[in-house]
Structure formats: C-alpha cells, structure tokens
Design a protein around this motif. Structure first.
Motif, short mmCIF file in Angstrom:
data_model
loop_
_atom_site.label_atom_id
_atom_site.label_comp_id
_atom_site.label_asym_id
_atom_site.label_seq_id
_atom_site.Cartn_x
_atom_site.Cartn_y
_atom_site.Cartn_z
N THR A 52 26.80 12.52 41.25
CA THR A 52 28.18 13.34 40.75
C THR A 52 28.40 13.04 39.38
O THR A 52 27.94 11.87 38.88
CB THR A 52 29.28 13.23 41.62
OG1 THR A 52 30.12 12.16 41.61
CG2 THR A 52 28.96 13.49 43.20
N ASP A 53 29.06 13.82 38.47
CA ASP A 53 29.67 13.42 37.23
C ASP A 53 31.04 12.39 37.49
O ASP A 53 31.23 12.17 38.60
CB ASP A 53 29.91 14.59 36.39
CG ASP A 53 30.95 15.73 36.97
OD1 ASP A 53 31.64 14.87 37.90
OD2 ASP A 53 31.04 16.63 36.55
N PRO A 54 31.50 11.87 36.52
CA PRO A 54 32.70 11.25 36.59
C PRO A 54 33.89 12.04 37.30
O PRO A 54 34.70 11.08 37.83
CB PRO A 54 33.02 10.82 35.25
CG PRO A 54 32.01 11.09 34.44
CD PRO A 54 31.26 12.33 35.18
N GLU A 55 33.87 13.12 37.37
CA GLU A 55 35.00 13.90 38.09
C GLU A 55 34.70 14.23 39.45
O GLU A 55 35.53 14.77 40.30
CB GLU A 55 35.22 15.16 37.42
CG GLU A 55 35.98 14.98 36.04
CD GLU A 55 35.10 14.54 35.08
OE1 GLU A 55 33.94 14.74 35.04
OE2 GLU A 55 35.73 13.69 34.19
N GLY A 56 33.34 13.96 39.92
CA GLY A 56 32.94 13.92 41.43
C GLY A 56 32.19 15.33 41.68
O GLY A 56 32.19 15.57 42.80
N TYR A 57 31.80 15.85 40.63
CA TYR A 57 31.09 17.16 40.71
C TYR A 57 29.66 16.83 40.79
O TYR A 57 29.08 16.14 40.07
CB TYR A 57 31.29 18.32 39.89
CG TYR A 57 32.65 18.76 39.86
CD1 TYR A 57 32.99 19.90 40.52
CD2 TYR A 57 33.68 18.02 38.78
CE1 TYR A 57 34.53 20.39 40.53
CE2 TYR A 57 34.94 18.69 39.07
CZ TYR A 57 35.45 19.43 39.59
OH TYR A 57 36.58 20.13 39.79
#
Length: 734
Positions: A153-158
């Motif tokens: 995921t990306d840093p935001e959790g996506y």
C-alpha cells in the motif's frame, strides 16, 4: 563499448547531416540563378543596349529572389531542428538533471546541451533500468511462488499491488481492489473491534504489527489469517509504503478449537470422575479398617523383603570375607610343598569351603530369582560346547564314584543357537551333579535333541541316571524350595534342596520348563525344554573362537608389578601378601581409601587391588577421587576385590572408574586372569572377555542399580576432597 560510442556520436552525425542539407540548399539556390544570368548575358551580348539593361535588372531580381528563398529554406531548417530535435533533447536533459543521481560536472554539461553527456547518461539510465527490471522479475517470481498473500500500500494504506496468492486466497483480482484500503473489503464485520483499531493505529503511527484477523473472501467465506504489517521508509526516513503478509491459519484455528472442545470435554470427564471418586471414597470409608490392616500387612511385607535383601547382602559380604581367607590360604597350602597327608587335609579344607560357597551362591541366586532381578543375555552359543563344559568338569566326580558319564547330541539338533550360556550351563551342572550324587552304580547320560512335542525352536535336554529313583509322592514337591525326596537323603547325600528349585526358576525365566520321570530303585530322567532361536546368517558363520565358552585361565608368569592393595582385614591382607609374593609382585598394603591416596602421592605403582568396604573412605569413593585427580596416577589400573557379589555391583565398580572385578573368595587363577586382562588389554583374548562376563553373571545374586556417571556437583566434591587430603598431608609433613 562500441554500442556506447554509437549512442554518443548519433546526435553529432544528425547535426552534420542537417548542416550539409542547409549548405547544399543555399549553394543550389544561389548558383543556379547565377548560371541562368550568365546564360542570359551571353545571349544578350548580341542584342541592343536596352535589352542588356533589362536583362541586368532581371538578373539582379532573380538573384535577390534566390537569396531570399535560400534564407527562407535555411530558417525553416533551423526552426525544424530546434522544434524536432533540440527541444526534446533539452527536455530529456532537464529530466535527467531532475531525476538522475548526477554529479555537478554532468549537470553542467547537460545544461549546456552536450549531446555526448546526454547519450552517456541515457545509456547509464538504460543499464540501471535493465537491472531494476531483472530485480523486479526476481521479485515477481518470489511473489508468485509463495503461498502467502503479499500486499503493498501507499503511506496512507491504499493498496497499490498484490501478488497472485492474494487472488487465490481472497478471490479478489488486483483490478478489483487497487486504490482501496484492504481493511475495507477484507475484514469480516464480526471481527474484533480492538483488532481493527490496533491495525489502524499502527498504520497511522507507521509501526510494525503482528496479529490474527478474521477476513472474508469475495464470495463471503470467512477465514482466519495471521497478518504481518511492516512499514517501508525511504532514504530520507519518510514512509513510502506498507507491506502486508497474510497466512491462512483457518485449519490451525479449527485444530485449536477442537483442542479447546476436547479440553472442555476432558474437564467434564474429570468432574464426573471426581464425583465418582467421591462415591468411591464413601465406599472406601466403609472398608477403611480392612484397608488399614491390608496396608499395614503390605508395608510389613515390603519391609521384610527389604530387610531380607539387606540381610542377604550383609550375609554375602560377611561370609565371603572370612571364606576368602580360608579358601585363599588353603589354595596356597595346596600349591606349597606338603606331604600327602597334609595335602589331603588342605584339600579337605578347600573342598569344604567351596561347598559352603556353593550353598551361599544358591541362596543368593534364589533371592535374586524371587525378586525378579536376574536378566538373561542372548548370544550365539554352541550346544556341544555347553555339554562339553559340564561333562568335562563332572567326569572326575563320576569316575570317583565308578560311574560312566555319557553325552550325546542328536544330529537333528542345531549346532548353534541363541541363548544365555551361563544360565543354561548352570541348570545342566545342577542336574548332572544331582544325577552323579544320587547314583551308586551304572551310568549318567546327557542327551540333547529338538523337542518333538513342542516343536519350533524348543530344545530338549535329558539327564538320565540309574540311581535311587524318586517316588510319585516326592516328585510332587521335588521342585519346591528346601525340599528333598525324604529327610534321609540330606543325611546320606547332603544338600539343601535349593538346586532343583533354582533350575525350575531359571528354565521358566528362559520361557521353558522342567520335568521329571522316575521309578524308585531304577533311576530318574530330568528333562528341560527351552526355546533357543536359530541365529541369523551372520551368527551361523561365526568361528569357534567367536562363541562364548568357559574361560580356560592358566596361571602364567607375568612381569613383576608394583601393586598397591587396599585391604582393611588383616587376614585378607596377609593372604594378598602371600599371593603377590608368590606371583613375584612388589606389594604395599593400605588399610583404607585415605591411605591409598597418600601412598599414591608418595610412591609409584603399576596396579591397585581395591577392596570396597573400608573405613574412612571406601573403595568406590577412593576410585572416584583418583580418577578426578590431575596427578599422573589418575589413570592407574584398578581392580575391585570385594565380598559384595550382589547384582549390579560389577557395573557400579566399572562406572566408578575401575578396570576389573574379582569377587571374594578370591581364586588365584581368576585373579591372575583379571590382572593379565587389565595390564595387557591389547593381548587379552576373547576368552578373557567371555570369562569376565560369565564371572560377573555368576556373582550377581540380587537386584541392584548401576551408578550413574558423576555429575558436575560430584566432580567438584571429589576435587575438594582430594584437595583436603593433599592439605592434610602437607600439614602432617609440616
């Protein structure tokens, strides 16, 4: 290197091509009008002046137009060059400066539009791209091969990427979930809120987390997963991604649930058993007085059994100690210069002592059989050797009574069988000795054959005599302990009635049996039938020397050894002095273990003959102290000389560090035999080994437990004891 050069010079070649085209265009557009004008001039020369002026102006106009056209073409080419080639190259250089890891010189060169630097930088970028692609291919292979679901995921959790196992585990394709948070579509609604909160908190704080979650697939099927979340940080320390790894643990959870269910069921059964126990306790209370009486009787019986074992051990030691002096001195007397009458008296003493020793061994054998402390060995044996060992020894007794002793082995009997040679020989000795004892005239015959009635591996040994015979009434109690046919037999022939009882116990221990057929006045036939398995192919090929046989120890001359004897009994010390002197050994007597250590520190010795039961420090502890020492004599050979002949004693002495064992009463032949083995281990024959084993089995007569190897605490204790002995000697010297 050639490819790099091609890339470097390609822009320069292109530039030269454009310059050449421009130059050609200008040259063409300039020279062509000049050539036309020249032709017109030649043509007009022959014409009028006005026509010449007009031609001149026309030529000038054409030249000007040609020059203007040439400039236009060149301008167009320059504009085309900037738009189609230089502008993209500048953009490429800008991107390389912005995104590449370049030095200051390279950045300055690219800023100036150096096409060579551009080509070199692009070549390096392509090489790095190829390496990155190879690395990505390897990562893809790993990601596709493992069974665990891996998400990124990306840093935001996506979610930005998932491996194929994710699709196999959840049913979602990457296109279904790209750009979504995994918890929004994977987490089952009934999941623990605390677990969901913990996951969100760790993602928010960029921390690693290991937990178990209840997920659901695309079609709604629930499954348990072990989730590992790991944050990924860039070179600047800023978070760039999260890696999530999920392992399906549904089966583990089912197993855990089944175990918990079994635990609950077990607890219920325990509760039921406790209730049943309460009921039984109530019933037991009704029988309390009877149970107490039975318990008291049981304790008394066990105490009596322990007291009997202790008594037998004490009796064995206390009887063997004086008998050692009696038999040893008698043997020395017989070997000395005696007249016939004196030799006869000495032989009578020796025979009487040996008879007493046989009785003692019978009692100890019976005690050990009663306590089930005797263990059989199973080795290849030759039946002919067993029979010969018995008949050769008993033939002298038979000749003295005027009897013929015969031995025959059926051709159908196997030559080699698997069994315990010592116990088989002991039974056959007893039966043959009884047959000779109770036969006044005629023959005693030993016959060995397969047991045709029981079949299989059973071997039958018959000992037949023409003696006094046994009545039917006496046969019924013949194999009971301390029982004989009638009281007159003990008065006439002697004996305690233990021999046949021991024979029955030994044959039953070998899974066999013993029987008797007898007619008073005509003789008796005692038969034993025991299962003796045939050996495997390797044992069948054993040579004669490889099979166990009675030791044939012959007293032989040895080197003169310096012998230290640990003995606290004066008579036994005197006996050992005489024996060692006759064997040409130098002897030193130490009355206890403390004196043994002192003698070792003061002199040099080749061998220790160690008594076991001594004051202050016994033989076992003294041996352990010697073995734990750092002195040069720590590995001196030690032979145990002891009246302790109970089961396990030999193993106890060997594990304590001793090298050999001779039981009291001491046989000079046995002692010489053991000394030869211990002092010449490389030259000892297999007969020596077998003799030791048989001597050990013959002397063990009640249960015992071998000692364990010394622990670290025991070794420390022994070192302290040795230090105390050394300090005591030093203080004494001072």
């Amino acid at each position: 290197m050639s490819e790099t050069r091609k890339v470097q010079f390609a822009p320069r070649t292109l530039l030269l091509a454009f310059a050449g085209i421009a130059f050609s265009a200008v040259l063409l557009l300039t020279l062509t009008p000049i050539a036309v004008i020249h032709m017109l001039e030649n043509h007009v020369v022959s014409g009028s002046h006005d026509e010449a002026s007009a031609a001149y102006y026309l030529d000038a106009l054409i030249a000007a137009a040609s020059f203007a056209l040439a400039l236009a073409v060149v301008s167009f080419l320059i504009h085309y060059w900037k738009k189609s080639l230089l502008t993209p190259i500048r953009e490429i250089n800008r991107l390389l400066v912005k995104n590449g890891d370049l030095g200051e010189a390279e950045i300055a060169s690219l800023s100036k539009g150096n096409l060579t630097t551009t080509a070199q930088t692009l070549a390096d970028a392509f090489a790095q791209s190829k390496c990155a692609k190879n690395e990505a291919d390897r990562f893809r292979l790993v990601a596709e091969a493992i069974d665990y679901s891996v998400l990124m995921t990306d840093p935001e959790g996506y979610l930005v990427w998932a491996n194929p196992s994710f699709t196999r585990m959840t049913g979602y394709t990457l296109e279904d979930v790209i750009g979504r948070k995994p918890g929004h579509f994977l987490r089952a609604p009934e999941s623990e809120p605390s677990t969901t909160a913990a996951i969100e908190r760790h993602i928010r704080d960029y921390k690693a987390l290991d937990t178990e979650v209840l997920n659901m697939t695309k079609d709604g099927r629930r499954f348990w997963a072990h989730l590992e979340i790991r944050p990924v940080f860039g070179a600047d320390g800023a978070p760039t991604n999260f890696i999530g790894i999920e392992r399906d643990i549904t089966e583990d959870k089912r197993t855990e649930a089944a175990l918990e269910a079994n635990c609950v069921e077990l607890q219920q059964r325990i509760s039921d058993l406790q209730n049943a126990k309460g009921e039984l306790e109530a019933e037991r209370a009704k029988l309390a007085s009877s149970a107490d009486e039975l318990s008291s009787a049981k304790d008394a019986a066990e105490q009596a059994n322990r007291a009997k074992s202790e008594f037998l051990a004490t009796v064995s030691h206390e009887l063997r100690t004086p008998m050692n002096g009696v038999l040893g001195m008698a043997e020395l007397l017989i070997d000395s210069d005696l007249d016939p009458e004196q030799r006869d008296h000495a032989s009578a003493i020796k025979d009487s002592g040996e008879s007493l020793l046989v009785l003692l061994n019978d009692i100890l054998d019976l005690s050990r059989l009663e306590a089930q402390g005797l263990e059989l060995e199973t080795v290849p044996i030759r039946l002919a050797d067993i029979v010969a060992a018995v008949t050769d020894v008993m033939r002298a007794n038979a000749n003295d009574r005027g009897l013929e002793l015969k031995a025959e082995i059926s051709p159908d009997a196997p030559e080699i069988v698997m069994g315990d040679p010592t116990r088989l020989r002991q039974v056959l000795f007893n039966l043959t000795s009884n047959a000779i004892k109770f036969t006044d005239s005629g023959t005693v015959e030993v016959f060995v054959s397969p047991d045709s009635i029981k079949g299989g591996n059973f071997i039958r040994i018959d000992v037949t005599d023409t003696g006094i015979g046994i009545s039917q009434e006496a046969q019924a109690r013949l194999f009971e302990r301390f029982s004989q046919a009638d009281s007159s037999i003990s008065r006439t022939h002697g004996g305690t009635g233990l021999g046949l009882a021991i024979c029955r116990e030994l044959t039953r221990l070998m899974d066999g049996d013993i029987s008797v057929e007898s007619t008073p006045g005509k003789g008796s036939k005692f038969s034993i039938s025991v299962p003796l398995a045939r050996p495997n192919g390797d044992a069948e090929n054993l040579a004669a020397d490889d099979l166990p046989s009675p030791p044939t120890t012959v007293r032989k001359a040895t080197d003169s050894w310096r012998v230290l004897v640990a003995e606290d009994q004066p008579i036994n010390a005197k006996l050992m002095t005489a024996i060692m002197g006759r064997l040409n050994h130098t002897l030193t007597i130490a009355p206890n273990g403390v004196e043994v250590i002192k003698e070792l520190r003061q002199g040099e010795f080749d061998l220790i003959l160690m008594d076991i039961q001594m004051p202050e420090i016994d033989g076992i502890l003294a041996t352990k102290v010697i073995r734990s020492s750092d002195e040069p004599w720590h590995d001196i050979p030690i032979i145990a000389l002891t009246a302790h002949a109970m089961a396990g004693t030999r193993d106890t002495y060997l594990q304590a560090g001793m090298n050999g064992f001779v039981s009291k009463p001491i046989s000079i032949d046995a002692l010489v035999h053991e000394i030869n083995i211990v002092m010449n281990p490389a030259g000892s024959s297999q007969h020596d080994t077998q003799g030791l084993k048989q001597e050990s089995q013959a002397t063990e007569s009640s249960p015992g437990t071998p000692s364990e190897a010394p622990s670290e605490d025991e070794e420390a204790f022994l070192e302290d004891m040795l230090s105390d002995l050394v300090e005591g000697d030093d203080q004494s010297a001072a």
